[in-house]
Design a protein around this motif. Structure first.
Motif, PDB file in Angstrom:
ATOM      1  N   ASN A   1      42.976  40.411  51.071  1.00 23.05           N
ATOM      2  CA  ASN A   1      41.524  40.016  51.543  1.00 23.05           C
ATOM      3  C   ASN A   1      40.581  39.960  50.726  1.00 23.05           C
ATOM      4  N   VAL A   2      40.977  40.086  49.271  1.00 22.14           N
ATOM      5  CA  VAL A   2      39.823  40.096  48.295  1.00 22.14           C
ATOM      6  C   VAL A   2      40.171  39.219  47.294  1.00 22.14           C
ATOM      7  N   ILE A   3      41.435  38.389  47.193  1.00 18.97           N
ATOM      8  CA  ILE A   3      42.021  37.717  45.983  1.00 18.97           C
ATOM      9  C   ILE A   3      40.987  36.634  45.627  1.00 18.97           C
ATOM     10  N   PHE A   4      40.317  35.841  46.525  1.00 17.65           N
ATOM     11  CA  PHE A   4      39.406  34.843  46.261  1.00 17.65           C
ATOM     12  C   PHE A   4      38.291  35.256  45.681  1.00 17.65           C
ATOM     13  N   LEU A   5      37.809  36.438  46.094  1.00 21.76           N
ATOM     14  CA  LEU A   5      36.738  36.900  45.555  1.00 21.76           C
ATOM     15  C   LEU A   5      36.815  37.411  44.241  1.00 21.76           C
TER      16      LEU A   5
ATOM     17  N   TYR B   1      22.901  37.014  38.141  1.00 24.08           N
ATOM     18  CA  TYR B   1      24.207  37.450  37.978  1.00 24.08           C
ATOM     19  C   TYR B   1      24.549  38.616  38.823  1.00 24.08           C
ATOM     20  N   PRO B   2      23.958  39.863  38.704  1.00 22.63           N
ATOM     21  CA  PRO B   2      24.411  41.002  39.455  1.00 22.63           C
ATOM     22  C   PRO B   2      24.017  40.836  41.207  1.00 22.63           C
ATOM     23  N   THR B   3      22.800  40.081  41.296  1.00 24.73           N
ATOM     24  CA  THR B   3      22.458  39.621  42.649  1.00 24.73           C
ATOM     25  C   THR B   3      23.519  38.997  43.460  1.00 24.73           C
ATOM     26  N   PHE B   4      23.842  37.815  42.638  1.00 25.91           N
ATOM     27  CA  PHE B   4      25.013  36.917  43.079  1.00 25.91           C
ATOM     28  C   PHE B   4      26.349  37.614  43.378  1.00 25.91           C
ATOM     29  N   LEU B   5      26.951  38.482  42.514  1.00 23.70           N
ATOM     30  CA  LEU B   5      27.895  39.427  42.644  1.00 23.70           C
ATOM     31  C   LEU B   5      27.972  40.265  43.842  1.00 23.70           C
TER      32      LEU B   5
ATOM     33  N   THR C   1      29.703  41.279  49.201  1.00 26.93           N
ATOM     34  CA  THR C   1      29.238  41.866  50.374  1.00 26.93           C
ATOM     35  C   THR C   1      29.682  40.909  51.606  1.00 26.93           C
ATOM     36  N   ALA C   2      29.293  39.584  51.334  1.00 19.86           N
ATOM     37  CA  ALA C   2      29.628  38.616  52.291  1.00 19.86           C
ATOM     38  C   ALA C   2      30.984  38.538  52.590  1.00 19.86           C
ATOM     39  N   GLY C   3      31.899  38.647  51.541  1.00 20.73           N
ATOM     40  CA  GLY C   3      33.407  38.556  51.716  1.00 20.73           C
ATOM     41  C   GLY C   3      33.988  39.961  52.415  1.00 20.73           C
ATOM     42  N   LEU C   4      33.536  40.885  52.279  1.00 17.04           N
ATOM     43  CA  LEU C   4      34.082  41.998  52.676  1.00 17.04           C
ATOM     44  C   LEU C   4      33.690  42.505  54.093  1.00 17.04           C
TER      45      LEU C   4
ATOM     46  N   ALA D   1      33.591  33.143  49.108  1.00 19.33           N
ATOM     47  CA  ALA D   1      34.276  32.726  47.580  1.00 19.33           C
ATOM     48  C   ALA D   1      34.073  31.254  47.435  1.00 19.33           C
ATOM     49  N   PHE D   2      33.963  30.339  48.458  1.00 19.84           N
ATOM     50  CA  PHE D   2      33.645  28.822  48.640  1.00 19.84           C
ATOM     51  C   PHE D   2      32.069  28.892  47.908  1.00 19.84           C
ATOM     52  N   ALA D   3      31.132  29.501  48.693  1.00 20.84           N
ATOM     53  CA  ALA D   3      29.893  29.407  48.377  1.00 20.84           C
ATOM     54  C   ALA D   3      29.793  30.239  46.747  1.00 20.84           C
ATOM     55  N   GLY D   4      30.635  31.118  46.502  1.00 19.93           N
ATOM     56  CA  GLY D   4      30.442  31.592  45.103  1.00 19.93           C
ATOM     57  C   GLY D   4      31.286  30.770  44.095  1.00 19.93           C
ATOM     58  N   LEU D   5      32.120  29.922  44.324  1.00 17.87           N
ATOM     59  CA  LEU D   5      32.477  28.783  43.734  1.00 17.87           C
ATOM     60  C   LEU D   5      31.661  27.474  43.381  1.00 17.87           C
ATOM     61  N   LEU D   6      30.955  27.272  44.417  1.00 17.05           N
ATOM     62  CA  LEU D   6      29.751  26.282  44.442  1.00 17.05           C
ATOM     63  C   LEU D   6      28.558  26.791  43.526  1.00 17.05           C
ATOM     64  N   TYR D   7      28.214  27.935  43.678  1.00 23.35           N
ATOM     65  CA  TYR D   7      27.270  28.681  42.984  1.00 23.35           C
ATOM     66  C   TYR D   7      27.556  28.581  41.327  1.00 23.35           C
ATOM     67  N   LEU D   8      28.892  29.072  40.885  1.00 22.52           N
ATOM     68  CA  LEU D   8      29.213  28.559  39.431  1.00 22.52           C
ATOM     69  C   LEU D   8      28.964  27.172  39.211  1.00 22.52           C
TER      70      LEU D   8
END
Length: 197
Positions: A50-54, A100-104, A109-112, A120-127
């Motif tokens: 449930n958290v591998i992508f995150l 960075y801390p806000t992003f993480l 929180t969104a993933g859990l 995770a998709f939005a996180g990857l786009l953010y990177l």
């Protein structure tokens, strides 16, 4: 035969055979000596699924921070009088580190609480956007604006997703009303819209 162990018509997984000790029961069939340890190991694997992508996006973001720090260090070594490249790199790095801390927090929180894949998709786009912002800051400051605005949109998406997931959890806990299916459907559909500039 240790390859297949039958118990009550079912079969143990290959992981249990290799990790857990086996004993013979009164019927001569080999069974797992510590079934609760196998069940605990299966639950841990399910949680990690449930958290591998995150986790992957988090490690990639840490590598990106190392790259940014290396770039700042490299520019500081080659700093010349009147040269503002170091100043721009340093400011871009500080801007990225400040958010960075806000992003993480928002991504996890969104993933859990809502759905792992869109977060995770939005996180990857953010990177990718953060890298575009950083590299754009090395040139003219105006080149970093598209990355900045796109990053704000991704953070807003993560914030809305996180808030919806937390509100759903609270309504489910207090009133036993669960909207998670509808929230996940809307989140997955709107995640594709994040690619539109």
């Amino acid at each position: 035969m240790q390859g297949f162990v039958e118990r009550a018509g079912g079969m143990f997984s290959a992981i249990a055979l290799n990790v857990l000790p086996l004993q013979r029961n009164s019927f001569g069939t080999r069974v797992c000596a510590n079934w609760s340890a196998h069940r605990t190991a299966s639950m841990e694997i399910a949680i990690l699924d449930n958290v591998i992508f995150l986790g992957t996006v988090t490690v990639l973001s840490a590598l990106q921070n190392v790259f940014f720090a290396y770039t700042v260090q490299n520019e500081s070594v080659h700093k010349r009088a009147g040269h503002t490249a170091f100043d721009r790199v340093n400011v871009a790095n500080h801007n990225c580190v400040d958010v960075y801390p806000t992003f993480l927090a928002l991504m996890w929180t969104a993933g859990l609480f809502c759905s792992q894949a869109p977060a995770a998709f939005a996180g990857l786009l953010y990177l990718v956007v953060r890298h575009k912002y950083f590299v754009g800051y090395l040139g003219e400051t105006s080149q970093s604006l598209p990355g900045f605005f796109f990053g704000k949109r991704l953070m807003a998406f993560l914030f809305i997703t996180s808030t919806a997931g937390i509100i759903n959890y609270a309504t489910n806990y207090f009133f036993e009303i669960n909207f998670l299916y509808y929230i996940q459907t809307a989140t997955k559909a709107s995640a594709a819209l994040l690619l539109i500039p």
